[in-house]
Design a protein around this motif. Structure first.
Motif, PDB file in Angstrom:
ATOM      1  N   SER A  78     -70.873  32.399  64.764  1.00 28.34           N
ATOM      2  CA  SER A  78     -70.586  34.198  65.464  1.00 28.34           C
ATOM      3  C   SER A  78     -69.748  33.823  66.403  1.00 28.34           C
ATOM      4  CB  SER A  78     -71.880  35.546  65.659  1.00 28.34           C
ATOM      5  OG  SER A  78     -72.655  35.652  64.559  1.00 28.34           O
ATOM      6  N   PHE A  81     -66.322  33.210  65.195  1.00 27.10           N
ATOM      7  CA  PHE A  81     -66.333  34.297  65.018  1.00 27.10           C
ATOM      8  C   PHE A  81     -65.127  36.110  65.597  1.00 27.10           C
ATOM      9  CE2 PHE A  81     -67.912  33.240  60.788  1.00 27.10           C
ATOM     10  CZ  PHE A  81     -67.068  32.985  59.646  1.00 27.10           C
ATOM     11  N   TRP A 135     -65.187  34.896  57.299  1.00 26.14           N
ATOM     12  CA  TRP A 135     -66.699  35.920  57.759  1.00 26.14           C
ATOM     13  C   TRP A 135     -67.533  35.868  56.147  1.00 26.14           C
ATOM     14  CZ3 TRP A 135     -67.311  41.056  58.722  1.00 26.14           C
ATOM     15  CH2 TRP A 135     -68.546  41.144  59.208  1.00 26.14           C
ATOM     16  N   VAL A 190     -64.497  41.870  61.755  1.00 28.04           N
ATOM     17  CA  VAL A 190     -65.144  41.041  62.713  1.00 28.04           C
ATOM     18  C   VAL A 190     -65.490  40.789  63.161  1.00 28.04           C
ATOM     19  CG1 VAL A 190     -64.803  38.300  61.756  1.00 28.04           C
ATOM     20  CG2 VAL A 190     -63.930  39.889  60.365  1.00 28.04           C
ATOM     21  N   SER A 194     -69.769  41.208  63.896  1.00 28.07           N
ATOM     22  CA  SER A 194     -70.586  39.258  64.215  1.00 28.07           C
ATOM     23  C   SER A 194     -70.930  39.559  65.598  1.00 28.07           C
ATOM     24  CB  SER A 194     -69.231  38.105  64.133  1.00 28.07           C
ATOM     25  OG  SER A 194     -68.013  38.839  65.141  1.00 28.07           O
TER      26      SER A 194
END
Length: 285
Positions: A78, A81, A135, A190, A194
Motif C-alpha cells: 500500500s 502504491f 493494484w 489507487v 490504498s
C-alpha cells in the motif's frame, strides 16, 4: 546560438569528436530568413526531464508494490502504491511548468515539444496503466492487461493527435480528455483507496471500467476546457490570492480524496457538457 545554412563548414573541433551528434534545428529569424539553431534550451527541458523521472519512479514503485504483495507484505505494498500515485501527480505539476516556462522565456522548440510528448507517454500513459494493473487489474488475468493496454493506447493516440493539432485547434479546449487528467483519475483512485489499506482485488471490475473509460475519453471528440485563457501574468483582485490559499488548504486537508474528486469531476464535465449541448440542439429543432 544560430548559424545560416549558407555558411561554410567550420573546421572540426574537439566538440565534433564526441560520440554524440549536436542537435541542429531549423527555424526563422525576425526577418523571416531561415536559420539553424544548434543545441537545446536547458531550462524547460530540465522540467521535462524531471517529469520523465517522476513517471519512471512511479513505474519502479508499482513494481516494488507488486513484489511486496508477492511477499505477503500488504502494508508495504500500500505504501509503494501510494508513492507511485503521488509521483504521477508530481509529474503533472512538472508537465505544467515546462510548457509555461518555455513560453514565458521564449524558449519553445520542436525538440522540446517532442521530448515533452515522450515524457508524457511514460508519466501519463505507461505509469498509470502499470499502477492500475499492479493494484487491481492483475487479478483479472487477460482481461486486466487488455484494459491496461486500452489505456496505454488511448494515451499514445491522444498525444499523437494533440501534436498534429498544435497551432490549429482552439486553444480554449482540449479535444478529448488530456492525458494528465486521465492519469489523475487512475492515480487518484489507487491513492485514495490504498491509503485506507483497501486491496484493489476487491474492486477490480470497477477499476477496469474506470481505466477503460479514461482511455476511451482520451481519444473521443468530446471538448474539455483547457483553462489556457487564464492570465497568470496580469494583475488580479486581492481576493484572488485568498481564494488560492483556500484551495490549497482544502486540497492539503485530504489530498488523496480531494484530488480524486477534482479529476473525476473534470473527466465527467466533458460528457455532461456534450449531453447538455445535444439536449439544447434537439430543443432548438
Amino acid at each position: 546560438m544560430s548559424e545560416r545554412p549558407d555558411e561554410p563548414n567550420q573546421a572540426p573541433d574537439a566538440e565534433s569528436l564526441l560520440p554524440i551528434d549536436e542537435h541542429i534545428e531549423e527555424g526563422h529569424d525576425a526577418e523571416g530568413r531561415k536559420v539553424r539553431h544548434r543545441g537545446i534550451y536547458l531550462l524547460p527541458n530540465l522540467f521535462t526531464t524531471a517529469n520523465l523521472f517522476a513517471g519512471f519512479y512511479s513505474i519502479i514503485s508499482s513494481m516494488s508494490a507488486q513484489a511486496a504483495l508477492s511477499a505477503g507484505d500488504s502494508a508495504g505494498a500500500s505504501r509503494y502504491f501510494a508513492f507511485a500515485a503521488i509521483a504521477i501527480f508530481v509529474a503533472m505539476v512538472l508537465d505544467g511548468l515546462d510548457g509555461r516556462v518555455a513560453r514565458m522565456t521564449n524558449t519553445q522548440s520542436a525538440f522540446g515539444a517532442e521530448y515533452d510528448s515522450l515524457s508524457d507517454m511514460v508519466a501519463f500513459g505507461v505509469a498509470p496503466a502499470l499502477l492500475a494493473f499492479g493494484w487491481a487489474l492483475g487479478d483479472m488475468g487477460k482481461v486486466g492487461w487488455m484494459v491496461a493496454f486500452i489505456y496505454v493506447a488511448g494515451a499514445a493516440l491522444r498525444l499523437a493527435r494533440f501534436n498534429t493539432q498544435v497551432g490549429k485547434a482552439d486553444k480554449r479546449y482540449f479535444i478529448g480528455l488530456a492525458s494528465p487528467a486521465a492519469a489523475g483519475v487512475v492515480a487518484g483512485v489507487v491513492w485514495a483507496f490504498s491509503d485506507y489499506g483497501i486491496q484493489g482485488s476487491k474492486m477490480s471490475f470497477l477499476v477496469a471500467l474506470l481505466v477503460a473509460a479514461a482511455g476511451m475519453l482520451m481519444v473521443s471528440n468530446i471538448k474539455y476546457n483547457s483553462f489556457k485563457e487564464l492570465d497568470l501574468k496580469g494583475r488580479v483582485p486581492f481576493v484572488a490570492i485568498l481564494a488560492v490559499v483556500l484551495v490549497f488548504a482544502v486540497v492539503f486537508s485530504d489530498p488523496p480524496r480531494i484530488l480524486l474528486l477534482v479529476f473525476l469531476a473534470y473527466a465527467a464535465s466533458g460528457p455532461v457538457q456534450y449531453l447538455l449541448h445535444l439536449r439544447r440542439h434537439k430543443s432548438a429543432e
